[in-house]
Design an enzyme around this catalytic site. Sequence first.
Site, PDB file in Angstrom:
ATOM      1  N   ASP A  73      -1.422   4.135 -12.007  1.00 50.94           N
ATOM      2  CA  ASP A  73      -2.814   4.593 -11.787  1.00 50.94           C
ATOM      3  C   ASP A  73      -3.813   4.097 -11.719  1.00 50.94           C
ATOM      4  O   ASP A  73      -4.137   3.403 -12.108  1.00 50.94           O
ATOM      5  CB  ASP A  73      -3.300   5.845 -12.776  1.00 50.94           C
ATOM      6  CG  ASP A  73      -4.128   7.240 -11.841  1.00 50.94           C
ATOM      7  OD1 ASP A  73      -3.270   8.155 -11.024  1.00 50.94           O
ATOM      8  OD2 ASP A  73      -5.427   6.790 -12.071  1.00 50.94           O
ATOM      9  N   ARG A 182      -3.590  -4.557  -9.133  1.00 47.72           N
ATOM     10  CA  ARG A 182      -1.931  -4.275  -9.134  1.00 47.72           C
ATOM     11  C   ARG A 182      -1.627  -5.616  -9.958  1.00 47.72           C
ATOM     12  O   ARG A 182      -0.522  -4.942 -11.080  1.00 47.72           O
ATOM     13  CB  ARG A 182      -1.203  -3.745  -8.232  1.00 47.72           C
ATOM     14  CG  ARG A 182      -0.035  -3.296  -8.276  1.00 47.72           C
ATOM     15  CD  ARG A 182      -0.210  -2.084  -7.114  1.00 47.72           C
ATOM     16  NE  ARG A 182      -1.120  -1.055  -6.833  1.00 47.72           N
ATOM     17  CZ  ARG A 182      -2.299  -1.111  -6.072  1.00 47.72           C
ATOM     18  NH1 ARG A 182      -2.294  -1.958  -5.129  1.00 47.72           N
ATOM     19  NH2 ARG A 182      -2.761  -0.141  -6.308  1.00 47.72           N
TER      20      ARG A 182
HETATM   21  P1  ITT Z   1       0.926   7.360  -6.813  1.00 48.78           P
HETATM   22  O1  ITT Z   1       0.553   8.141  -7.481  1.00 48.78           O
HETATM   23  O2  ITT Z   1       2.341   8.275  -6.533  1.00 48.78           O
HETATM   24  O3  ITT Z   1       1.129   5.742  -7.320  1.00 48.78           O
HETATM   25  P2  ITT Z   1      -1.188   7.207  -5.456  1.00 48.78           P
HETATM   26  O4  ITT Z   1      -1.533   6.549  -4.179  1.00 48.78           O
HETATM   27  O5  ITT Z   1      -1.654   8.898  -5.450  1.00 48.78           O
HETATM   28  O6  ITT Z   1      -0.091   7.541  -5.242  1.00 48.78           O
HETATM   29  P3  ITT Z   1      -3.376   7.422  -6.670  1.00 48.78           P
HETATM   30  O7  ITT Z   1      -3.665   7.916  -7.727  1.00 48.78           O
HETATM   31  O8  ITT Z   1      -3.231   5.902  -8.816  1.00 48.78           O
HETATM   32  O9  ITT Z   1      -2.109   7.242  -6.449  1.00 48.78           O
HETATM   33  O10 ITT Z   1      -4.801   6.450  -5.896  1.00 48.78           O
HETATM   34  C1  ITT Z   1      -4.811   4.935  -5.959  1.00 48.78           C
HETATM   35  C2  ITT Z   1      -6.282   4.985  -4.683  1.00 48.78           C
HETATM   36  O11 ITT Z   1      -7.424   4.015  -5.378  1.00 48.78           O
HETATM   37  C3  ITT Z   1      -5.595   4.743  -3.402  1.00 48.78           C
HETATM   38  O12 ITT Z   1      -5.017   5.908  -2.645  1.00 48.78           O
HETATM   39  C4  ITT Z   1      -6.610   4.110  -2.887  1.00 48.78           C
HETATM   40  O13 ITT Z   1      -7.668   5.023  -2.777  1.00 48.78           O
HETATM   41  C5  ITT Z   1      -7.505   3.301  -4.115  1.00 48.78           C
HETATM   42  N1  ITT Z   1      -6.545   2.137  -4.391  1.00 48.78           N
HETATM   43  C6  ITT Z   1      -5.343   1.890  -5.622  1.00 48.78           C
HETATM   44  N2  ITT Z   1      -5.205   0.325  -4.837  1.00 48.78           N
HETATM   45  C7  ITT Z   1      -5.859  -0.149  -3.834  1.00 48.78           C
HETATM   46  C8  ITT Z   1      -5.936  -1.452  -3.544  1.00 48.78           C
HETATM   47  O14 ITT Z   1      -4.884  -1.912  -3.559  1.00 48.78           O
HETATM   48  N3  ITT Z   1      -6.298  -1.229  -1.779  1.00 48.78           N
HETATM   49  C9  ITT Z   1      -6.866  -0.077  -2.044  1.00 48.78           C
HETATM   50  N4  ITT Z   1      -7.248   1.167  -2.108  1.00 48.78           N
HETATM   51  C10 ITT Z   1      -6.554   0.848  -3.132  1.00 48.78           C
END
Ligand code: ITT
Length: 198
Positions: A73, A182
């Site tokens: 997350d 990450r």
């Molecule tokens: P999963 O839960 O299926 O893994 P998700 O997209 O729903 O996928 P998250 O709930 O962890 O994942 O949300 C992560 C959000 O945070 C992502 O959609 C971006 O908006 C932001 N984010 C996270 N890492 C990022 C990155 O490396 N670059 C840019 N934005 C990022």
Amino acid sequence: MNKIFFVTNNVFKEQEIRIFFQSNQYQKFNLLSLKDIDFRDSIPESGNSFKENALLKSEFFFQKTHLPCFSEDSGLKVEYLNGKPGIYSSRYSKTKNSMDNMKKLLSNMIKDTSRKAELFSVFCLKINEKDTYFFKGKLSGKISRKIIVNQGFGYDPIFIPNHYKHTLSEINIDKKNKISHRIKAFKKLIQFLNNRNF
Ligand code: ITT
């Protein structure tokens, strides 16, 4: 070779991890994704922290399959917005579309006193019924004034890492993987598995 599943529906996260995994030749593990077993259930994300959400994702998958897995997350914390959007990063705007999320964020920062921000990542590793571990990583930087869409996902087009002149969207995955929240967290997970002889 030990099989381990990455529980994510985010193709960009999966791609970043796969590229890192392949370039580092972790031959002890076979990294699998939800598609490999046609796992289509909708996974809950109702926690109050990155850690709780990461745990929910791994627990959900493990209870259904009893297969070793990890989930992640992540999100963006902006100082001027008191840490928002945080765990709501992917659903900050009504449409949940990443362009709308970025536009909302920039419009909320028009009168800013700071543009400092951090990307956070928490991995949850679930090896069996009782063994659950967490690994964290962060990347510090600032929010740009313009949206520069090129590569990447989420807030990459407006996030400039410290000591960089460009946004994350202007660098390729290999370069992003050298500094990202990450990969910092994922390296700890891999090291843990290596030390455990998983
Ligand atoms: P999963 O839960 O299926 O893994 P998700 O997209 O729903 O996928 P998250 O709930 O962890 O994942 O949300 C992560 C959000 O945070 C992502 O959609 C971006 O908006 C932001 N984010 C996270 N890492 C990022 C990155 O490396 N670059 C840019 N934005 C990022």
